[in-house]
Design an enzyme around this catalytic site. Sequence first.
Site, PDB file in Angstrom:
ATOM      1  N   LYS A  34      33.485  27.048 -12.879  1.00 42.88           N
ATOM      2  CA  LYS A  34      32.198  26.572 -13.001  1.00 42.88           C
ATOM      3  C   LYS A  34      32.434  25.025 -12.715  1.00 42.88           C
ATOM      4  O   LYS A  34      33.382  24.229 -12.940  1.00 42.88           O
ATOM      5  CB  LYS A  34      31.571  26.544 -14.394  1.00 42.88           C
ATOM      6  N   TYR A  64      25.119  23.683 -13.112  1.00 41.64           N
ATOM      7  CA  TYR A  64      26.202  24.282 -12.886  1.00 41.64           C
ATOM      8  C   TYR A  64      26.410  25.062 -11.758  1.00 41.64           C
ATOM      9  O   TYR A  64      25.399  26.202 -11.485  1.00 41.64           O
ATOM     10  CB  TYR A  64      26.966  24.644 -14.114  1.00 41.64           C
TER      11      TYR A  64
END
Length: 183
Positions: free
Chosen positions: A72, A132
């Site tokens: 991420k 994200y």
Amino acid sequence: MNFIATKLEGCFIIEPKIIRDERGYFMESFNENTFQIGVGQNVHFVQDNQSYSTKGVLRGLHYQTNEFAQAKLVRVLQGEVLDVAVDIRPDSATYGQYVSILISGENQRQFFVPRGFAHGFLVLSETATFFYKCDNFYNKESEGGINYNDPTINVDWQFKLEDLIISEKDKTLPSFENAKKVW
């Protein structure tokens, strides 16, 4: 962009170059070539996610297992959060350790969390918009999680635990010891 290695191998704080003038500012928030060189990994993001939360909301600690593990790249568009990554790679020298950083719409920092880490964040401002990128698609059957208050990891959330707002699902996540293995 400035890539700052953390104590957890593979996790990086990323500080963008911000160009400011009387009109405001400009920054390049992501460039795949610069990013891959900076983190020393070939990461290709396939999914973007965004959440909005109020002060005291804690989301995490989450991860995906096996072939659905996810890296991420996280950032805050508005507000401020304490962002946490926990190393859950069984063969890692920092297995079970965590790192936390403050990221905000003001400091424009980003945090790269590679595969093999649990991730969570706590909203410190009145509200926050969290964004994200993921390098793998979400798979419900591959969900994993660790209780936010696990004594083995002992995350310092820098917030009164009794004031946290946590989903029922996150309140019942297993301990570090009993959590699903990442692979």
